[in-house]
Scaffold this motif. Structure first.
Motif, PDB file in Angstrom:
ATOM      1  N   LEU A  81       0.850  -1.200   0.000  1.00 48.63           N
ATOM      2  CA  LEU A  81       0.000   0.000   0.000  1.00 48.63           C
ATOM      3  C   LEU A  81       0.881   1.245   0.000  1.00 48.63           C
ATOM      4  O   LEU A  81       1.145   1.863   1.035  1.00 48.63           O
ATOM      5  N   LEU A  82       1.302   1.637  -1.187  1.00 46.04           N
ATOM      6  CA  LEU A  82       2.275   2.718  -1.315  1.00 46.04           C
ATOM      7  C   LEU A  82       1.762   4.044  -0.788  1.00 46.04           C
ATOM      8  O   LEU A  82       2.541   4.867  -0.311  1.00 46.04           O
ATOM      9  N   PHE A 107       6.207  -7.376  -7.374  1.00 50.95           N
ATOM     10  CA  PHE A 107       5.902  -6.160  -6.621  1.00 50.95           C
ATOM     11  C   PHE A 107       4.528  -5.636  -7.016  1.00 50.95           C
ATOM     12  O   PHE A 107       4.366  -4.856  -7.946  1.00 50.95           O
ATOM     13  N   GLY A 108       3.495  -6.100  -6.289  1.00 47.82           N
ATOM     14  CA  GLY A 108       2.152  -5.593  -6.493  1.00 47.82           C
ATOM     15  C   GLY A 108       1.911  -4.388  -5.607  1.00 47.82           C
ATOM     16  O   GLY A 108       2.287  -4.383  -4.436  1.00 47.82           O
ATOM     17  N   VAL A 109       1.283  -3.359  -6.164  1.00 47.55           N
ATOM     18  CA  VAL A 109       1.039  -2.127  -5.415  1.00 47.55           C
ATOM     19  C   VAL A 109      -0.431  -1.740  -5.520  1.00 47.55           C
ATOM     20  O   VAL A 109      -1.115  -2.071  -6.492  1.00 47.55           O
ATOM     21  N   ALA A 110      -0.916  -1.013  -4.503  1.00 44.92           N
ATOM     22  CA  ALA A 110      -2.315  -0.592  -4.478  1.00 44.92           C
ATOM     23  C   ALA A 110      -2.448   0.670  -3.642  1.00 44.92           C
ATOM     24  O   ALA A 110      -1.539   1.023  -2.875  1.00 44.92           O
ATOM     25  N   ARG A 111      -3.599   1.313  -3.754  1.00 44.68           N
ATOM     26  CA  ARG A 111      -3.828   2.539  -2.994  1.00 44.68           C
ATOM     27  C   ARG A 111      -4.320   2.261  -1.588  1.00 44.68           C
ATOM     28  O   ARG A 111      -4.153   3.083  -0.697  1.00 44.68           O
ATOM     29  N   MET A 134      -0.106   6.817  -4.688  1.00 46.36           N
ATOM     30  CA  MET A 134       0.448   5.520  -5.049  1.00 46.36           C
ATOM     31  C   MET A 134       1.227   5.606  -6.353  1.00 46.36           C
ATOM     32  O   MET A 134       2.367   5.121  -6.453  1.00 46.36           O
ATOM     33  N   HIS A 135       0.633   6.213  -7.375  1.00 44.77           N
ATOM     34  CA  HIS A 135       1.305   6.313  -8.663  1.00 44.77           C
ATOM     35  C   HIS A 135       2.602   7.108  -8.551  1.00 44.77           C
ATOM     36  O   HIS A 135       3.623   6.733  -9.156  1.00 44.77           O
TER      37      HIS A 135
END
Length: 330
Positions: A81-82, A107-111, A134-135
Motif C-alpha cells: 500500500l504505497l 511487486f504488487g502495489v495498491a492505494r 500511489m502512482h
C-alpha cells in the motif's frame, strides 16, 4: 505443471478470527510453504492495517520469513500500500527482500482499497488522493532502483540527490497494479506493468476491461484473485464457500463508495452471482472454471483466495485443486 497460458498462485490474507496473532501469522507461512510443495507458481500476501481480523500489516517482514522457508515459489506483495508508506523505505525493503529470496519478488502495489480508516490515520483525504499518491510513489521507487542519485519534485514527495541501497537482484522487478481504474491502466500500458483484479471484482466487467487492454497492448501480464473453496462434495463446497464470501465484507469492515459495491457483496446476493465470481466446487468443477476464465481472459495468473478461516481446511482445499490441475507431485 500448468501451461504458460495459465499459472496458478495462492492469495493469502492474514486472518485472525480466533484472536491468536502468532498462530495466524504462522499458519499463513505454513500455507505458503504448502503452496510451493503443491506446485503453485506464486504466493501473494495482502497488506492491511488497523484491523484485529486482517493482521498482515508488516508485509515485507512476513514475506521475508516465507522466503527463508521456501526456495522456488514466486512471492508477491498483494499489494504493497504505497499511499500509506514511506516510498524510500519500501524501495529498501523490497530490494532487500528480492536479494534474500534469490530474485523471486513480484511487486504488487495498491492505494489501499475500501478501508477509509487506513486513509484517515495516514492523513490522506480520499481514495482518489491515495491513488495519485500511489502512482507517484511507484514512479519514485522505480527511479530509486535505477539511478545513481535521484532528484524528485512531485506533488507528494520531494527529494534532492537521494540514493537508496541495496538495489534489487531482478532487473527489473516485475510490477503489478492492483487496480483496473483507467489511470492505472494507462500507467500500466506506458511502463509494461501487469494488472491485477481483486477477489471481489465483478468478472464480467474485468473480462471487458482485459479484452480492451489486450486490443491495445496485446498479451500483457494479468492476474485475477478469486475466492476459492474445493471439496469432493459439490453441495458442501458451495454451501461453505458461499457462506464465507457473504461473511467476508463484515469481517473485513469494508466500506465501498456509493455505487461501487461489488455484486457478490450486495446484501442477499444470489448464490449464482457469487459462484459466477468465484472458484467453488469439486476439484473437477474448480479446474473447469479456471480454464473457462482462461478462455475469456487469455494468458493470465489465477490467484486462489481460500474461503475458509480454518488453515488446515484451506491447505486441503488447495491440495485437491493442485492434484486435479496436474500441479501436485503426488
Amino acid at each position: 505443471m500448468s501451461d504458460l497460458l495459465q499459472r496458478y498462485g495462492v492469495f493469502l490474507n492474514v486472518e485472525n478470527p480466533e484472536g491468536d496473532a502468532r498462530d495466524a501469522l504462522g499458519q499463513t507461512v505454513r500455507t505458503a510453504i504448502a503452496a510451493e510443495e503443491l506446485g503453485f507458481h506464486a504466493a501473494w500476501v495482502a497488506e492491511h492495517h488497523y484491523s484485529p481480523f486482517a493482521i498482515g500489516s508488516a508485509l515485507t517482514v512476513l514475506l521475508s520469513h516465507v522466503a527463508a522457508c521456501t526456495s522456488t515459489i514466486r512471492l508477491g506483495t498483494g499489494a504493497s500500500l504505497l499511499a500509506l508508506n514511506d516510498p524510500l523505505r519500501v524501495a529498501e525493503d523490497i530490494a532487500s527482500l528480492d536479494l534474500l529470496s534469490g530474485g523471486r519478488i513480484e511487486f504488487g502495489v495498491a492505494r489501499g482499497g475500501p478501508f477509509p480508516e487506513q486513509y484517515r490515520h495516514a492523513g490522506i483525504a480520499s481514495a482518489n488522493v491515495a491513488r495519485e499518491r500511489m502512482h507517484e510513489a511507484l514512479a519514485l521507487i522505480q527511479r530509486l532502483w535505477n539511478e545513481p542519485q535521484t532528484r524528485f519534485d512531485g506533488r507528494f514527495f520531494h527529494y534532492e540527490g537521494v540514493a537508496v541501497y541495496p538495489r534489487p537482484l531482478q532487473r527489473p522487478v516485475p510490477v503489478w497494479l492492483a487496480s483496473l481504474a483507467s489511470d492505472s491502466q494507462r500507467l500500466a500500458e506506458q511502463h509494461g506493468y501487469g494488472l491485477m483484479a481483486t477477489p471481489s471484482a465483478d468478472f464480467s466487467e474485468v473480462a471487458e476491461q482485459v479484452a480492451a487492454g489486450r486490443a491495445r497492448r496485446g498479451d500483457f501480464p494479468f492476474a485475477i484473485a478469486r475466492f476459492f473453496h474445493c471439496d469432493e462434495d459439490s453441495r458442501r463446497a458451495i454451501e461453505h464457500g458461499v457462506a464465507a464470501v457473504r461473511a467476508y465484507p463484515r469481517l473485513m469492515g469494508v466500506q465501498f463508495a456509493s455505487g461501487k459495491l461489488p455484486p457478490m457483496f450486495a446484501p442477499g446476493a444470489p448464490e449464482a452471482v457469487i459462484l459466477a465470481n468465484s472458484i467453488i466446487g469439486t476439484p473437477e468443477q474448480c479446474v473447469a472454471r479456471a480454464k473457462a476464465l482462461r478462455d475469456r481472459l487469455g494468458p493470465y495468473q489465477l490467484l486462489l483466495k481460500p474461503a475458509t478461516h480454518d488453515p488446515v481446511e484451506a491447505r486441503a482445499s488447495l491440495a485437491l485443486f493442485a492434484r486435479a490441475a496436474g500441479l501436485a507431485a503426488t
